[in-house]
Write a protein that holds these residues in place. Structure first.
Motif, PDB file in Angstrom:
ATOM      1  N   ALA A  50      -7.993  59.574  -5.834  1.00  0.00           N
ATOM      2  CA  ALA A  50      -6.894  59.376  -5.172  1.00  0.00           C
ATOM      3  C   ALA A  50      -6.306  57.870  -5.395  1.00  0.00           C
ATOM      4  N   ARG A  51      -7.004  56.957  -5.262  1.00  0.00           N
ATOM      5  CA  ARG A  51      -6.800  55.269  -5.499  1.00  0.00           C
ATOM      6  C   ARG A  51      -6.344  55.119  -6.849  1.00  0.00           C
ATOM      7  N   ALA A  52      -7.083  55.685  -7.855  1.00  0.00           N
ATOM      8  CA  ALA A  52      -6.492  55.373  -9.161  1.00  0.00           C
ATOM      9  C   ALA A  52      -5.362  56.024  -9.492  1.00  0.00           C
ATOM     10  N   THR A  53      -4.965  57.106  -8.737  1.00  0.00           N
ATOM     11  CA  THR A  53      -3.685  58.036  -9.001  1.00  0.00           C
ATOM     12  C   THR A  53      -2.694  56.905  -8.143  1.00  0.00           C
ATOM     13  N   GLU A  54      -2.850  56.521  -7.304  1.00  0.00           N
ATOM     14  CA  GLU A  54      -2.026  55.636  -6.502  1.00  0.00           C
ATOM     15  C   GLU A  54      -1.617  54.160  -7.540  1.00  0.00           C
ATOM     16  N   LEU A  55      -2.542  53.736  -8.121  1.00  0.00           N
ATOM     17  CA  LEU A  55      -2.477  52.597  -9.069  1.00  0.00           C
ATOM     18  C   LEU A  55      -1.623  52.785 -10.174  1.00  0.00           C
ATOM     19  N   ILE A  56      -1.927  53.937 -10.678  1.00  0.00           N
ATOM     20  CA  ILE A  56      -1.230  54.537 -11.967  1.00  0.00           C
ATOM     21  C   ILE A  56       0.461  54.806 -11.595  1.00  0.00           C
ATOM     22  N   HIS A  57       0.763  55.289 -10.478  1.00  0.00           N
ATOM     23  CA  HIS A  57       2.122  55.327 -10.367  1.00  0.00           C
ATOM     24  C   HIS A  57       2.676  53.971  -9.896  1.00  0.00           C
ATOM     25  N   GLU A  58       1.961  53.272  -9.051  1.00  0.00           N
ATOM     26  CA  GLU A  58       2.446  52.025  -8.727  1.00  0.00           C
ATOM     27  C   GLU A  58       2.793  50.897 -10.061  1.00  0.00           C
ATOM     28  N   HIS A  59       1.777  50.895 -10.970  1.00  0.00           N
ATOM     29  CA  HIS A  59       2.085  49.925 -11.987  1.00  0.00           C
ATOM     30  C   HIS A  59       2.255  50.803 -13.479  1.00  0.00           C
ATOM     31  N   GLY A  60       2.598  51.709 -13.221  1.00  0.00           N
ATOM     32  CA  GLY A  60       2.933  52.718 -14.726  1.00  0.00           C
ATOM     33  C   GLY A  60       2.025  52.752 -15.697  1.00  0.00           C
ATOM     34  N   LEU A  61       0.849  52.950 -15.354  1.00  0.00           N
ATOM     35  CA  LEU A  61      -0.392  52.914 -16.097  1.00  0.00           C
ATOM     36  C   LEU A  61      -0.537  54.679 -16.619  1.00  0.00           C
ATOM     37  N   SER A  62       0.534  55.438 -17.037  1.00  0.00           N
ATOM     38  CA  SER A  62       0.540  56.500 -17.373  1.00  0.00           C
ATOM     39  C   SER A  62      -0.447  56.967 -18.545  1.00  0.00           C
ATOM     40  N   HIS A  63      -1.037  56.118 -19.405  1.00  0.00           N
ATOM     41  CA  HIS A  63      -1.896  56.294 -20.473  1.00  0.00           C
ATOM     42  C   HIS A  63      -3.215  56.399 -19.822  1.00  0.00           C
ATOM     43  N   LEU A  64      -3.391  56.244 -18.416  1.00  0.00           N
ATOM     44  CA  LEU A  64      -4.806  56.508 -17.825  1.00  0.00           C
ATOM     45  C   LEU A  64      -4.985  57.722 -16.993  1.00  0.00           C
ATOM     46  N   ARG A  65      -3.667  58.332 -17.066  1.00  0.00           N
ATOM     47  CA  ARG A  65      -3.632  59.656 -16.151  1.00  0.00           C
ATOM     48  C   ARG A  65      -4.693  60.640 -16.416  1.00  0.00           C
ATOM     49  N   SER A  66      -4.518  61.057 -17.729  1.00  0.00           N
ATOM     50  CA  SER A  66      -5.620  62.091 -18.284  1.00  0.00           C
ATOM     51  C   SER A  66      -7.027  61.951 -17.808  1.00  0.00           C
ATOM     52  N   SER A  67      -7.540  60.409 -17.803  1.00  0.00           N
ATOM     53  CA  SER A  67      -8.906  60.361 -17.595  1.00  0.00           C
ATOM     54  C   SER A  67      -8.856  60.587 -16.104  1.00  0.00           C
ATOM     55  N   VAL A  68      -8.117  60.317 -15.300  1.00  0.00           N
ATOM     56  CA  VAL A  68      -7.820  60.402 -13.958  1.00  0.00           C
ATOM     57  C   VAL A  68      -8.163  61.846 -13.592  1.00  0.00           C
ATOM     58  N   VAL A  69      -7.246  62.826 -14.047  1.00  0.00           N
ATOM     59  CA  VAL A  69      -7.249  64.316 -13.907  1.00  0.00           C
ATOM     60  C   VAL A  69      -8.607  64.839 -14.445  1.00  0.00           C
ATOM     61  N   ASN A  70      -9.068  64.281 -15.639  1.00  0.00           N
ATOM     62  CA  ASN A  70     -10.523  64.921 -16.148  1.00  0.00           C
ATOM     63  C   ASN A  70     -11.402  64.661 -14.927  1.00  0.00           C
ATOM     64  N   VAL A  71     -11.683  63.498 -14.453  1.00  0.00           N
ATOM     65  CA  VAL A  71     -12.734  63.379 -13.201  1.00  0.00           C
ATOM     66  C   VAL A  71     -12.407  64.193 -12.164  1.00  0.00           C
ATOM     67  N   ARG A  72     -10.999  64.394 -11.784  1.00  0.00           N
ATOM     68  CA  ARG A  72     -10.643  65.387 -10.528  1.00  0.00           C
ATOM     69  C   ARG A  72     -11.209  66.777 -10.870  1.00  0.00           C
ATOM     70  N   ALA A  73     -11.150  67.178 -12.062  1.00  0.00           N
ATOM     71  CA  ALA A  73     -11.731  68.486 -12.635  1.00  0.00           C
ATOM     72  C   ALA A  73     -13.134  68.726 -12.423  1.00  0.00           C
ATOM     73  N   LEU A  74     -13.769  67.325 -12.714  1.00  0.00           N
ATOM     74  CA  LEU A  74     -15.197  67.733 -12.335  1.00  0.00           C
ATOM     75  C   LEU A  74     -15.703  67.647 -11.119  1.00  0.00           C
ATOM     76  N   THR A  75     -15.034  67.197 -10.052  1.00  0.00           N
ATOM     77  CA  THR A  75     -15.284  67.163  -8.609  1.00  0.00           C
ATOM     78  C   THR A  75     -14.847  68.410  -8.288  1.00  0.00           C
ATOM     79  N   GLN A  76     -13.838  69.169  -8.746  1.00  0.00           N
ATOM     80  CA  GLN A  76     -13.445  70.605  -8.395  1.00  0.00           C
ATOM     81  C   GLN A  76     -14.641  71.579  -8.807  1.00  0.00           C
ATOM     82  N   MET A  77     -15.241  71.415 -10.080  1.00  0.00           N
ATOM     83  CA  MET A  77     -16.386  71.930 -10.290  1.00  0.00           C
ATOM     84  C   MET A  77     -17.501  71.984  -9.404  1.00  0.00           C
ATOM     85  N   LEU A  78     -17.634  70.597  -8.943  1.00  0.00           N
ATOM     86  CA  LEU A  78     -18.929  70.242  -8.165  1.00  0.00           C
ATOM     87  C   LEU A  78     -18.900  71.171  -6.768  1.00  0.00           C
ATOM     88  N   ILE A  79     -17.504  71.352  -6.236  1.00  0.00           N
ATOM     89  CA  ILE A  79     -17.608  71.982  -5.062  1.00  0.00           C
ATOM     90  C   ILE A  79     -17.348  73.431  -5.291  1.00  0.00           C
TER      91      ILE A  79
END
Length: 567
Positions: A102-131
């Motif tokens: 959530a915090r990484a997503t906030e920074l991506i939106h605030e600072h235009g770091l769209s090239h990092l979005r795939s890495s963030v969503v990938n980690v979110r997927a790992l968490t979804q698998m975990l639960i």
């Protein structure tokens, strides 16, 4: 790592670095000219340490995040958060992983770091698998792949394909896993970066071997021995390629998993000696890992013991694995182990035991569904917390620190929450031989308090009990006290023996019972039940499990008592 405030900046000179870092990472750290470059160096170290110690990787990632915030470097802070989310997912800390995402997503939106979005969503997927939310994980990975393709990031494309293959294997779909891995192999052939190629090749071969294990077992279970043998031999061929890849680019965790797969494949071919040798290698290497993340090793040992005619030893292997994954609330792995145990009981003609294990699996599934729903609520709560932090803080660094403090602390009682407890544990468990006491304390008949005094009265009771317990710890400087959930509190502290743990448990119980509650709750007296257990630090998960069971024994015995009683 502690939360640092603006008045107490993080001192990189006090950081203890792991001893087994490669020279090039140490040179990068030593030559760093400022906090931004030091944050980059620490993030690289954290990535390297994932292979042997996720806890060390987490500590390095926390330090990298703090340095990035001090340097005013949002991209480095985002990368540190992505790494922390990945590590937390693998340490089965879903709340913490979601917070980092959530915090990484906030920074991506605030600072235009769209090239990092795939890495963030990938980690979110790992968490979804975990639960246990495999559908959401699949959607996230497809989004991560699409985003990486749009950005043209070869590493992120490869990671998304690796995890799509892993997801398919985890869901018991080896055909889909092999399809995703074939796409990964095609992608690898287009790359020129040697480090990315070596990393992805290791993941490719290990996941392919896992898929062939699944295919061979499926063929065996369907009465197709020739297909089972063909799949097993193909799996062994893949492992030969894995061995060559690991010589070029060593990875301890990948090698452990490959040996476990090798044992399973030899067993499917009836080669007990080959299976034993591979299982022994997997177990020996697994003991060198500072983490308990992979069930493949105890599973291959259990299958081997059953094949050798020792079902009791096989059940013991399963129970050891089950104790680990249950303490970490790993639904997917729990289901795999319980299904294997049920099948073992059935083959032995122990149908009542098999039925009980299947009931346990059903209950675990229901618990996992509740966790999925809780995670959805948690996601909404995180978004609200970040919005509130945006209003309360003047900079993105202050917002991250504010959110970090909130994430570690129970807002009602001011005690640690589960995440704060988890972060404090490494300092207590560093000496694996030292004795730790785990205490669970539960307010008796708490529902009656809520019914009589409303939920506001219940909140006052929780706050009052928290204060009473704090007062008991003045002579226990290293104790960790947390609200574990609802009306349950947990206390973990070093002790010299079980008698000292019992004395502390009894002191806590008496303090709650003797306290004058009339000002907070007119006409009501509070009591508490306490369960405790004592184990060496390396067996803390077992101590927590025993203490939880002992708490329920105290309540069943009549409440307002400690279990086990003193000798």
């Amino acid at each position: 790592m502690p939360v640092m405030s603006a008045s107490a900046p993080f001192d990189a000179g006090t950081l203890r670095l792991p001893e087994n870092l490669p020279p090039e990472l140490l040179r990068q750290w030593q030559s760093a000219a400022d906090d931004r470059e030091r944050a980059q160096a620490l993030t690289g170290m954290a990535r390297f340490m994932r292979d042997s110690s996720m806890r060390a990787a987490q500590q390095l990632g926390e330090a990298a995040l703090e340095l990035a915030m001090q340097a005013g470097a949002p991209e480095e802070a985002t990368l540190a958060l992505v790494g922390l989310g990945f590590v937390a997912a693998h340490l089965n800390q879903p709340d913490r992983s979601q917070e980092s995402v959530a915090r990484a997503t906030e920074l991506i939106h605030e600072h235009g770091l769209s090239h990092l979005r795939s890495s963030v969503v990938n980690v979110r997927a790992l968490t979804q698998m975990l639960i246990g939310d495999m559908n959401s994980a699949r959607q996230d990975l497809q989004e991560a792949l699409s985003t990486a393709q749009q950005e043209g990031d070869p590493g992120d494309i490869g990671n998304a394909l690796v995890n799509l293959g892993w997801l398919a294997n985890s869901a018991g779909d080896p055909g889909e896993a092999l399809h995703q891995l074939n796409l990964l192999e095609e992608h690898i052939h287009t790359l020129s970066d040697a480090d990315i190629i070596h990393d992805l090749n290791n993941y490719l071969h290990e996941n392919r071997a896992a898929a062939y294990v699944l295919l061979a077992r499926r063929a065996r279970d369907r009465g197709r021995p020739e297909a089972a043998e063909q799949a097993a031999r193909q799996g062994l061929m893949v492992l030969r390629a894995a061995t060559a890849s690991l010589r070029t680019h060593p990875s301890l965790t990948t090698e452990v998993l490959c040996h476990a797969h090798e044992s399973a494949l030899h067993l499917l071919l009836g080669n007990l000696s080959g299976a034993q040798q591979a299982a022994d290698r997997a177990a020996a290497m697994n003991s060198d890992l500072d983490q308990q993340l992979y069930i493949e090793v105890p599973m291959c040992l259990a299958e081997l013991h059953e094949a050798q005619g020792d079902p009791a030893a096989a059940l013991a292997d399963y129970h050891r694995a089950l104790s680990i994954v249950r303490s970490q609330k790993r639904h997917r792995d729990t289901q795999v182990i319980l299904r294997a145990m049920a099948a073992l009981h059935e083959r032995a003609g122990q149908y009542p035991q098999a039925l009980q294990v299947l009931r346990d699996a059903l209950q675990d599934t229901q618990d996992a569904l509740e966790r999925v729903n809780t995670a959805a609520q948690r996601h909404l709560s995180l978004a609200h917390d970040l919005q509130q932090a945006r209003q309360d803080a003047s900079s993105w660094q202050d917002r991250l620190r504010h959110a970090e403090t909130q994430a570690r602390q129970d807002p009602l009682t001011g005690l640690l929450n589960r995440r704060g407890l988890e972060e404090g544990l490494p300092a207590l468990t560093g000496n694996g031989d030292a004795l730790l006491a785990a205490l669970f304390l539960d307010i008796d008949h708490f529902k009656r308090v809520n019914d009589r005094h409303s939920h506001a009265g219940g909140d006052r009771a929780l706050q009052g009990v928290a204060q009473v317990l704090r007062a008991q710890l003045t002579r226990w400087p290293h104790a960790l006290l947390a609200r574990y959930g609802g009306e349950e509190f947990v206390l973990i502290t070093p002790v010299t023996d079980a008698a000292q743990a019992h004395a502390l448990a009894e002191a806590c119980r008496r303090a709650v019972a003797a306290h004058d509650w009339t000002a907070l709750l007119p006409g009501t007296n509070l009591t508490a039940s306490v369960g405790y257990a004592v184990e060496p630090g390396e067996r803390l998960p077992e101590a927590l499990s025993q203490a939880d069971e002992h708490l329920y024994r105290a309540k069943r015995a009549g409440r307002n008592r400690v279990y086990p009683p003193s000798d």
